[in-house]
Design an enzyme around this catalytic site. Structure first.
Site, PDB file in Angstrom:
ATOM      1  N   SER A 178      -6.269 -13.850  27.692  1.00 21.56           N
ATOM      2  CA  SER A 178      -7.243 -13.248  26.770  1.00 21.56           C
ATOM      3  C   SER A 178      -7.157 -13.909  25.395  1.00 21.56           C
ATOM      4  O   SER A 178      -8.170 -14.133  24.729  1.00 21.56           O
ATOM      5  CB  SER A 178      -6.989 -11.744  26.636  1.00 21.56           C
ATOM      6  OG  SER A 178      -7.075 -11.124  27.893  1.00 21.56           O
TER       7      SER A 178
ATOM      8  N   GLU B 105     -22.558 -16.668  29.844  1.00 24.42           N
ATOM      9  CA  GLU B 105     -21.556 -16.526  30.910  1.00 24.42           C
ATOM     10  C   GLU B 105     -21.378 -15.045  31.278  1.00 24.42           C
ATOM     11  O   GLU B 105     -21.307 -14.683  32.450  1.00 24.42           O
ATOM     12  CB  GLU B 105     -20.218 -17.109  30.436  1.00 24.42           C
ATOM     13  CG  GLU B 105     -19.104 -16.980  31.458  1.00 24.42           C
ATOM     14  CD  GLU B 105     -17.725 -17.287  30.880  1.00 24.42           C
ATOM     15  OE1 GLU B 105     -17.618 -17.837  29.777  1.00 24.42           O
ATOM     16  OE2 GLU B 105     -16.737 -16.950  31.569  1.00 24.42           O
ATOM     17  N   ARG B 106     -21.359 -14.195  30.255  1.00 18.35           N
ATOM     18  CA  ARG B 106     -21.183 -12.755  30.530  1.00 18.35           C
ATOM     19  C   ARG B 106     -22.364 -12.209  31.321  1.00 18.35           C
ATOM     20  O   ARG B 106     -22.185 -11.379  32.225  1.00 18.35           O
ATOM     21  CB  ARG B 106     -21.019 -11.988  29.214  1.00 18.35           C
ATOM     22  CG  ARG B 106     -19.659 -12.221  28.624  1.00 18.35           C
ATOM     23  CD  ARG B 106     -19.431 -11.478  27.329  1.00 18.35           C
ATOM     24  NE  ARG B 106     -18.275 -12.080  26.686  1.00 18.35           N
ATOM     25  CZ  ARG B 106     -18.198 -12.423  25.412  1.00 18.35           C
ATOM     26  NH1 ARG B 106     -19.203 -12.187  24.588  1.00 18.35           N
ATOM     27  NH2 ARG B 106     -17.115 -12.991  24.928  1.00 18.35           N
TER      28      ARG B 106
ATOM     29  N   ARG C  78     -24.366   6.512  61.312  1.00 21.08           N
ATOM     30  CA  ARG C  78     -23.124   7.217  61.666  1.00 21.08           C
ATOM     31  C   ARG C  78     -23.392   8.715  61.814  1.00 21.08           C
ATOM     32  O   ARG C  78     -23.950   9.358  60.915  1.00 21.08           O
ATOM     33  CB  ARG C  78     -22.089   6.973  60.561  1.00 21.08           C
ATOM     34  CG  ARG C  78     -20.790   7.718  60.726  1.00 21.08           C
ATOM     35  CD  ARG C  78     -19.947   7.158  61.832  1.00 21.08           C
ATOM     36  NE  ARG C  78     -18.639   7.797  61.883  1.00 21.08           N
ATOM     37  CZ  ARG C  78     -17.803   7.651  62.906  1.00 21.08           C
ATOM     38  NH1 ARG C  78     -18.132   6.895  63.942  1.00 21.08           N
ATOM     39  NH2 ARG C  78     -16.632   8.255  62.903  1.00 21.08           N
TER      40      ARG C  78
ATOM     41  N   GLN D  77     -15.652   4.610  50.825  1.00 16.84           N
ATOM     42  CA  GLN D  77     -15.511   6.044  51.131  1.00 16.84           C
ATOM     43  C   GLN D  77     -16.568   6.477  52.156  1.00 16.84           C
ATOM     44  O   GLN D  77     -16.275   7.201  53.107  1.00 16.84           O
ATOM     45  CB  GLN D  77     -15.645   6.863  49.837  1.00 16.84           C
ATOM     46  CG  GLN D  77     -15.232   8.305  49.962  1.00 16.84           C
ATOM     47  CD  GLN D  77     -13.714   8.468  50.171  1.00 16.84           C
ATOM     48  OE1 GLN D  77     -12.935   7.595  49.817  1.00 16.84           O
ATOM     49  NE2 GLN D  77     -13.324   9.579  50.778  1.00 16.84           N
TER      50      GLN D  77
ATOM     51  N   GLY E 268     -15.762   5.582  55.603  1.00 13.52           N
ATOM     52  CA  GLY E 268     -14.583   6.251  56.171  1.00 13.52           C
ATOM     53  C   GLY E 268     -13.542   5.223  56.614  1.00 13.52           C
ATOM     54  O   GLY E 268     -13.351   4.208  55.949  1.00 13.52           O
TER      55      GLY E 268
ATOM     56  N   ALA F  41     -13.837 -13.814  33.043  1.00 17.08           N
ATOM     57  CA  ALA F  41     -14.831 -13.947  31.960  1.00 17.08           C
ATOM     58  C   ALA F  41     -14.615 -12.905  30.867  1.00 17.08           C
ATOM     59  O   ALA F  41     -15.569 -12.445  30.229  1.00 17.08           O
ATOM     60  CB  ALA F  41     -16.259 -13.848  32.519  1.00 17.08           C
TER      61      ALA F  41
ATOM     62  N   GLU G 129     -11.103  -4.599  28.776  1.00 10.99           N
ATOM     63  CA  GLU G 129     -10.510  -4.248  27.473  1.00 10.99           C
ATOM     64  C   GLU G 129     -11.012  -5.198  26.391  1.00 10.99           C
ATOM     65  O   GLU G 129     -11.346  -4.782  25.272  1.00 10.99           O
ATOM     66  CB  GLU G 129      -8.972  -4.298  27.557  1.00 10.99           C
ATOM     67  CG  GLU G 129      -8.332  -3.224  28.429  1.00 10.99           C
ATOM     68  CD  GLU G 129      -8.446  -3.497  29.932  1.00 10.99           C
ATOM     69  OE1 GLU G 129      -8.892  -4.602  30.317  1.00 10.99           O
ATOM     70  OE2 GLU G 129      -8.097  -2.593  30.723  1.00 10.99           O
TER      71      GLU G 129
HETATM   72  C1  LIG Z   1      -9.964 -15.610  40.457  1.00  8.69           C
HETATM   73  C2  LIG Z   1      -9.896 -16.050  39.035  1.00  8.69           C
HETATM   74  C3  LIG Z   1     -10.730 -17.079  38.603  1.00  8.69           C
HETATM   75  C4  LIG Z   1     -10.646 -17.541  37.288  1.00  8.69           C
HETATM   76  N1  LIG Z   1     -11.389 -18.635  36.899  1.00  8.69           N
HETATM   77  C5  LIG Z   1     -11.157 -19.215  35.680  1.00  8.69           C
HETATM   78  C6  LIG Z   1     -11.754 -20.472  35.329  1.00  8.69           C
HETATM   79  O1  LIG Z   1     -12.520 -21.050  36.098  1.00  8.69           O
HETATM   80  N2  LIG Z   1     -11.435 -21.023  34.123  1.00  8.69           N
HETATM   81  C7  LIG Z   1     -10.579 -20.429  33.251  1.00  8.69           C
HETATM   82  O2  LIG Z   1     -10.323 -20.974  32.184  1.00  8.69           O
HETATM   83  N3  LIG Z   1      -9.996 -19.210  33.538  1.00  8.69           N
HETATM   84  C8  LIG Z   1     -10.259 -18.616  34.742  1.00  8.69           C
HETATM   85  N4  LIG Z   1      -9.657 -17.413  35.065  1.00  8.69           N
HETATM   86  C9  LIG Z   1      -8.789 -16.756  34.100  1.00  8.69           C
HETATM   87  C10 LIG Z   1      -9.387 -15.457  33.544  1.00  8.69           C
HETATM   88  O3  LIG Z   1     -10.387 -15.763  32.636  1.00  8.69           O
HETATM   89  C11 LIG Z   1      -8.207 -14.669  32.933  1.00  8.69           C
HETATM   90  O4  LIG Z   1      -7.461 -14.170  34.022  1.00  8.69           O
HETATM   91  C12 LIG Z   1      -8.670 -13.548  32.032  1.00  8.69           C
HETATM   92  O5  LIG Z   1      -9.267 -14.073  30.874  1.00  8.69           O
HETATM   93  C13 LIG Z   1      -7.506 -12.634  31.611  1.00  8.69           C
HETATM   94  O6  LIG Z   1      -6.406 -13.376  31.180  1.00  8.69           O
HETATM   95  P1  LIG Z   1      -4.952 -13.079  31.801  1.00  8.69           P
HETATM   96  O7  LIG Z   1      -5.106 -13.085  33.285  1.00  8.69           O
HETATM   97  O8  LIG Z   1      -3.984 -14.028  31.216  1.00  8.69           O
HETATM   98  O9  LIG Z   1      -4.617 -11.606  31.371  1.00  8.69           O
HETATM   99  P2  LIG Z   1      -3.957 -11.137  29.970  1.00  8.69           P
HETATM  100  O10 LIG Z   1      -4.715 -11.705  28.835  1.00  8.69           O
HETATM  101  O11 LIG Z   1      -2.490 -11.382  30.032  1.00  8.69           O
HETATM  102  O12 LIG Z   1      -4.234  -9.579  30.028  1.00  8.69           O
HETATM  103  C14 LIG Z   1      -3.375  -8.646  30.678  1.00  8.69           C
HETATM  104  C15 LIG Z   1      -3.855  -7.238  30.319  1.00  8.69           C
HETATM  105  O13 LIG Z   1      -3.751  -7.039  28.900  1.00  8.69           O
HETATM  106  C16 LIG Z   1      -5.021  -6.646  28.384  1.00  8.69           C
HETATM  107  N5  LIG Z   1      -5.221  -7.200  27.040  1.00  8.69           N
HETATM  108  C17 LIG Z   1      -5.068  -8.492  26.626  1.00  8.69           C
HETATM  109  N6  LIG Z   1      -5.414  -8.604  25.337  1.00  8.69           N
HETATM  110  C18 LIG Z   1      -5.809  -7.379  24.917  1.00  8.69           C
HETATM  111  C19 LIG Z   1      -6.291  -6.842  23.681  1.00  8.69           C
HETATM  112  N7  LIG Z   1      -6.460  -7.604  22.601  1.00  8.69           N
HETATM  113  N8  LIG Z   1      -6.589  -5.519  23.634  1.00  8.69           N
HETATM  114  C20 LIG Z   1      -6.424  -4.722  24.726  1.00  8.69           C
HETATM  115  N9  LIG Z   1      -5.984  -5.179  25.930  1.00  8.69           N
HETATM  116  C21 LIG Z   1      -5.677  -6.485  26.012  1.00  8.69           C
HETATM  117  C22 LIG Z   1      -6.036  -7.238  29.362  1.00  8.69           C
HETATM  118  O14 LIG Z   1      -7.292  -6.580  29.257  1.00  8.69           O
HETATM  119  C23 LIG Z   1      -5.340  -7.006  30.677  1.00  8.69           C
HETATM  120  O15 LIG Z   1      -5.536  -5.703  31.108  1.00  8.69           O
HETATM  121  C24 LIG Z   1      -9.755 -16.915  36.376  1.00  8.69           C
HETATM  122  C25 LIG Z   1      -8.950 -15.849  36.803  1.00  8.69           C
HETATM  123  C26 LIG Z   1      -8.995 -15.440  38.115  1.00  8.69           C
HETATM  124  C27 LIG Z   1      -8.043 -14.342  38.560  1.00  8.69           C
END
Ligand SMILES: Cc1cc2nc3c(=O)[nH]c(=O)nc-3n(C[C@H](O)[C@H](O)[C@H](O)COP(=O)(O)OP(=O)(O)OC[C@H]3O[C@@H](n4cnc5c(N)ncnc54)[C@H](O)[C@@H]3O)c2cc1C
Length: 385
Positions: free
Chosen positions: A130, A240-241, A266, A336, A339, A363, A367
């Site tokens: 993040s 993107e979003r 069903r 759900q 079943g 994306a 949070e």
């Molecule tokens: C299947 C898959 C495909 C993906 N594809 C890509 C891709 O093509 N390119 C790429 O660059 N990335 C990609 N990602 C990465 C994805 O964007 C990240 O997993 C995502 O941004 C979250 O980062 P993190 O997993 O490190 O979680 P973290 O940032 O470590 O977050 C862990 C938890 O802490 C919370 N958190 C973090 N910061 C805050 C805050 N400021 N306030 C409150 N809560 C917070 C998060 O919401 C989450 O619940 C992919 C991930 C997956 C699993």
């Protein structure tokens, strides 16, 4: 949503393609964690890999509305395919199209539009999710090239991609103002791929690590300005979003449509489960959330198509948050309604539930979406003043 005649035709074509080509393979590629190259090539033939890109660069034209039509339509039948497609078309190609030079667009985009090359985007690192601007992958200028060292993780299309838009730090400590975007191609010396992840969902969409060990990237592959990578990244966040919201919508629709069919077939206690009011309520609530997500998505996509992506941070974050949570909630409701069968691989709803989980994480997590929404509220109303 009011679509133009061309958009309506595109929507019908994608629906037919999804039903006939993607749906029959969806369970198998999920089980085997296999990228479906055969359907990818068919998508290229139909021009679906060049949507949003001008014809001058080999694309099939259109903009954010067309991209959302595809995201929704593909995800209705196979979220894994939609995810590979979104990464290729939106995260990689659209960013090159928005920020690249004329020479870069002519050199890079035609192969991607034609499906001869697969693209991806790499910003996430093991220690920078993040908080992505805390990335430590480093790029240092050396003559007419840059030398990259570090690694990216969780990269969609990582194990199969030919070309990646990679963000690296060019001025350590400057965070978003010290990051540069590069195009790294698979055959560049010093580039390799690491682990491919085994995942809960999106299993037909390969996710993996990228490794840079003294990886030499020609300066002509810098996208945007040096230290201007933050701007490149920001330029694509709002669209993107919406595209992830569109994919979530496709999945949420699949949950509702499959549930309706099942509830009519069903029988329990001598009647169809569709005749039980508690099942009817679940279907009604699924439909309400779907309609609300649809209204948000198509109004934002239309607005973005007219006035561009800037200034829509609150609206697009809200749309992504709501649509992704709707996908998870509809998938829970569908399992759900099914079943015990909903817990087995006899029906696709089990896969829908697994595929839905990432929608609220990728994306930008839910949070982080709330954080963005609050920041915008704060700007507008001075909430924390
Ligand atoms: C299947 C898959 C495909 C993906 N594809 C890509 C891709 O093509 N390119 C790429 O660059 N990335 C990609 N990602 C990465 C994805 O964007 C990240 O997993 C995502 O941004 C979250 O980062 P993190 O997993 O490190 O979680 P973290 O940032 O470590 O977050 C862990 C938890 O802490 C919370 N958190 C973090 N910061 C805050 C805050 N400021 N306030 C409150 N809560 C917070 C998060 O919401 C989450 O619940 C992919 C991930 C997956 C699993």
């Amino acid at each position: 949503m009011w679509f133009s005649e061309e958009q309506e035709l595109l929507s019908r074509m994608v629906d037919r393609f999804g039903r006939e080509q993607l749906a029959p393979l969806a369970a198998e590629i999920d089980r085997d964690e296999r990228f479906p190259r055969e359907t990818w090539d068919k998508m290229a033939e139909l021009g679906l890999l060049g949507v949003g890109i001008p014809e001058a660069y080999g694309g099939s034209g259109g903009g954010v509305v067309e991209e959302c039509i595809l995201g929704e339509g593909l995800a209705r039948y196979c979220v894994s395919t939609a995810s590979c497609w979104g990464s290729h078309v939106d995260l990689c190609m659209a960013n090159i199209n928005r920020n690249g030079t004329e020479e870069q667009k002519r050199r890079l985009l035609p192969d991607l539009c034609a499906g001869r090359k697969i693209g991806g985007m790499a910003m996430t690192e093991p220690g920078a999710g993040s908080d992505v601007m805390s990335m430590t992958t480093r790029a240092v200028r050396d003559g007419d090239s840059f030398v990259l060292n570090g690694g990216k993780t969780f990269i969609t299309n990582g194990p199969i991609g030919d070309l990646f838009l990679v963000y690296a730090s060019t001025t350590p400590g400057a965070k978003g103002r010290g990051v540069t975007a590069f195009i790294v191609e698979r055959d560049f010396p010093g580039f390799s791929t690491g682990r491919k992840f085994e995942k809960l969902g999106w299993r037909g969409s390969p996710t993996g690590e990228l490794i840079f060990e003294n990886c030499r990237v020609p300066a002509e592959n810098v996208i945007g300005d040096i230290n201007g990578g933050g701007r490149v990244l920001l330029s694509g966040l709002n669209s993107e979003r919406l595209i992830v919201a569109a994919e979530s919508l496709g999945l949420a629709r699949a949950c509702l449509e499959d549930s309706v069919v099942y509830a009519k077939q069903r029988e329990q206690f001598g009647q169809r489960i569709a005749d039980f009011q508690m099942i009817q309520e679940k279907l009604a609530r699924m439909a309400v959330k779907l309609e609300a997500a649809k209204a948000m998505l198509w109004s934002q996509a239309s607005e973005m198509a007219i006035r561009g992506p800037a200034g829509l941070a609150l609206e697009t974050a809200a749309t992504k948050l709501f649509a992704s949570e709707t996908a998870v909630e509809n998938a829970l409701a569908a399992t759900q309604i099914f079943g015990g069968y909903g817990y087995t691989r006899e029906f696709p709803v089990e896969r829908y539930l697994r595929d839905s989980r990432i929608m609220t994480i990728g994306a930008g997590t839910s949070e982080v979406m709330c954080h963005i929404i609050f920041r915008q509220l704060d700007k507008r109303f001075g909430v924390s003043a």
